[in-house]
Scaffold this motif. Structure first.
Motif, PDB file in Angstrom:
ATOM      1  N   PHE A 234      39.497 -32.111   9.758  1.00 18.04           N
ATOM      2  CA  PHE A 234      38.294 -31.520   9.195  1.00 18.04           C
ATOM      3  C   PHE A 234      37.456 -30.761  10.238  1.00 18.04           C
ATOM      4  N   HIS A 235      37.686 -31.043  11.534  1.00 18.27           N
ATOM      5  CA  HIS A 235      36.921 -30.366  12.585  1.00 18.27           C
ATOM      6  C   HIS A 235      37.754 -29.321  13.321  1.00 18.27           C
ATOM      7  N   LEU A 236      38.928 -29.040  12.819  1.00 19.62           N
ATOM      8  CA  LEU A 236      39.802 -28.088  13.497  1.00 19.62           C
ATOM      9  C   LEU A 236      39.219 -26.680  13.400  1.00 19.62           C
ATOM     10  N   GLU A 237      39.248 -25.982  14.547  1.00 21.64           N
ATOM     11  CA  GLU A 237      38.710 -24.624  14.620  1.00 21.64           C
ATOM     12  C   GLU A 237      39.782 -23.590  14.920  1.00 21.64           C
ATOM     13  N   LEU A 238      40.811 -23.977  15.669  1.00 23.59           N
ATOM     14  CA  LEU A 238      41.826 -23.022  16.096  1.00 23.59           C
ATOM     15  C   LEU A 238      43.207 -23.669  15.999  1.00 23.59           C
ATOM     16  N   ILE A 239      44.167 -22.923  15.448  1.00 14.33           N
ATOM     17  CA  ILE A 239      45.541 -23.410  15.346  1.00 14.33           C
ATOM     18  C   ILE A 239      46.481 -22.298  15.793  1.00 14.33           C
ATOM     19  N   ILE A 240      47.499 -22.663  16.565  1.00 12.00           N
ATOM     20  CA  ILE A 240      48.462 -21.703  17.111  1.00 12.00           C
ATOM     21  C   ILE A 240      49.837 -22.048  16.545  1.00 12.00           C
ATOM     22  N   LEU A 241      50.431 -21.106  15.793  1.00 10.90           N
ATOM     23  CA  LEU A 241      51.675 -21.385  15.071  1.00 10.90           C
ATOM     24  C   LEU A 241      52.764 -20.347  15.325  1.00 10.90           C
ATOM     25  N   TYR A 242      52.540 -19.351  16.136  1.00  9.58           N
ATOM     26  CA  TYR A 242      53.551 -18.306  16.301  1.00  9.58           C
ATOM     27  C   TYR A 242      54.727 -18.826  17.124  1.00  9.58           C
ATOM     28  N   GLY A 243      55.860 -18.128  16.992  1.00 12.02           N
ATOM     29  CA  GLY A 243      57.062 -18.529  17.716  1.00 12.02           C
ATOM     30  C   GLY A 243      57.869 -19.590  17.019  1.00 12.02           C
ATOM     31  N   ASN A 244      57.631 -19.806  15.700  1.00 12.45           N
ATOM     32  CA  ASN A 244      58.396 -20.757  14.908  1.00 12.45           C
ATOM     33  C   ASN A 244      59.142 -20.018  13.801  1.00 12.45           C
ATOM     34  N   PRO A 245      60.310 -20.509  13.397  1.00  8.81           N
ATOM     35  CA  PRO A 245      61.077 -19.846  12.318  1.00  8.81           C
ATOM     36  C   PRO A 245      60.533 -20.224  10.936  1.00  8.81           C
TER      37      PRO A 245
ATOM     38  N   SER B 253      39.892 -22.167   4.453  1.00  8.20           N
ATOM     39  CA  SER B 253      39.175 -22.943   5.459  1.00  8.20           C
ATOM     40  C   SER B 253      38.615 -22.025   6.543  1.00  8.20           C
ATOM     41  N   ASN B 254      37.877 -22.635   7.454  1.00 11.90           N
ATOM     42  CA  ASN B 254      37.290 -21.891   8.579  1.00 11.90           C
ATOM     43  C   ASN B 254      38.177 -21.898   9.818  1.00 11.90           C
ATOM     44  N   VAL B 255      39.397 -22.379   9.681  1.00 14.65           N
ATOM     45  CA  VAL B 255      40.308 -22.454  10.823  1.00 14.65           C
ATOM     46  C   VAL B 255      40.828 -21.056  11.168  1.00 14.65           C
ATOM     47  N   ILE B 256      40.834 -20.740  12.456  1.00 17.04           N
ATOM     48  CA  ILE B 256      41.318 -19.444  12.934  1.00 17.04           C
ATOM     49  C   ILE B 256      42.786 -19.578  13.322  1.00 17.04           C
TER      50      ILE B 256
END
Length: 370
Positions: free
Chosen positions: A166-177, A194-197
């Protein structure tokens, strides 16, 4: 009055002492053991260490390493970049309640057990980039109540459900199939609402199917059937949520429902149910009656031949002289007389004309006519 004066005089001194204590508590103790070719976490590290860097070694983070880590409960930052870690076991960091940054990038992690992050209540950054992670259960992130950054770049993840962060602000997901079928629709909807970037959104691309490889996972278009599946998944989540309610709460709500239902009329569904039950019972009864009717009919017919009662027997004897006591004694009659009497009795029998004898014709009337 004296007491108030003393408190006023010592108030600035007490504030200075508290500020000194807070400053001492924020002192950073750094220990750098990078490129030491360690296969185990060293034991002789200062127990007051707050920042520990063990990158570029051969640490596997086994049971022995986990026990050593329990001593450094003041750690706020832990770096294990490029080691030989393959599995994150349960409660590997359970005693590191002050940890805020955990970086385990560039390892060979392919299994993360369900309770691997238990105890990391203050963790703000979790870096799991460039490993061999195939899939992640979103429930494993539940203990991370203050997590703000989640780095999953460069793994083998093709599907990822919505994490409960619920407090997550940034997520990095590139480089996955990424597999951009309907299974990824929930994640896309969560990223949009959501407000997640999503960092590096333009290069976080779909790998399957081939017709969608030019789309980002956040902008890929979905068919209408995916929206219907998304609605059904919401209902399943609600069902799971209600299943997790405690027994006491469920019982109380059930009691309230039964109390309210006593004052409310039944709906049409109950009327329909009663009609179906009554129809089934009536049909079964008719079938049973049709099967059993011939037996009952024969049973009733067997009672038509009943025994004569006492007064009926007397009337029968009076009308038909068939009693053996009323017959004359013929013991002295010779054989010739017997023959004559037999012929006289049978002379009244009508000749056989080929027709069936009617049993309902009175024999006395026939005798009188003859």
């Amino acid at each position: 009055m004296k007491f108030t004066c003393i408190t006023v005089l010592f108030w600035p001194f007490s504030m200075l002492l508290l500020s000194d204590k807070s400053q001492t508590s924020k002192i950073e103790v750094k220990c750098n053991f990078t490129e030491k070719d360690y296969s185990l976490i060293p034991v002789g590290i200062n127990n007051n260490v707050t920042i520990l860097d063990l990158s570029y070694n051969k640490i596997t983070l086994n049971v022995t390493d986990t026990r050593v880590l329990q001593k450094y409960f003041l750690l706020t930052e832990l770096y294990l970049i490029q080691n030989n870690i393959t599995i994150l076991h349960n409660s590997s960091f359970s005693n590191l309640s002050n940890l805020e940054i955990l970086n385990i990038c560039r390892n060979s992690i392919h299994v993360i057990q369900q309770n691997a992050f238990v105890g990391l209540n203050k963790l703000k950054q979790l870096h799991l980039c460039q490993n061999k992670i195939l899939q992640l259960n979103p429930d494993m992130f539940m203990p991370l109540n203050n997590l703000k950054l989640l780095n999953l770049q460069g793994n083998l993840i093709s599907y990822f459900d919505v994490p409960q962060l619920f407090h997550l602000e940034l997520i990095i997901l590139y480089g996955n199939p990424w597999n951009c079928t309907c299974s990824l629709f929930n994640l896309q909807n969560w990223l949009k609402t959501s407000n997640v970037i999503l960092e590096n959104e333009n290069i976080t691309m779909c790998s399957y199917p081939h017709s969608l490889t030019c789309y980002s996972i956040k902008t890929v278009p979905y068919m209408a059937e995916c929206y219907s599946k998304f609605a059904s998944s919401i209902t399943e989540d609600l069902y799971v949520h209600f299943q997790s309610i405690s027994n006491s709460t469920f019982n109380s709500s059930l009691n309230n429902f039964t109390r309210n239902s006593e004052h409310e009329p039944l709906g049409k569904s109950w009327v329909f149910l009663v009609g179906v039950v009554v129809t089934a019972l009536m049909t079964s009864l008719l079938i049973l009656t049709a099967i059993k009717c011939p037996i009952w009919y024969n049973f009733l017919l067997s009672y038509n031949h009943r025994r004569l009662e006492e007064h009926e027997a007397e009337t029968y004897e009076d009308g038909f002289p068939g009693n053996s006591n009323s017959l004359p004694h013929i013991g002295d009659i010779n054989s010739e007389d017997t023959t004559v009497i037999f012929e006289q009795l049978h002379s009244f029998v009508a000749e056989d004309d080929g027709f069936i004898e009617d049993k309902y014709i009175d024999t006395h009337e026939l005798c009188e006519e003859n």
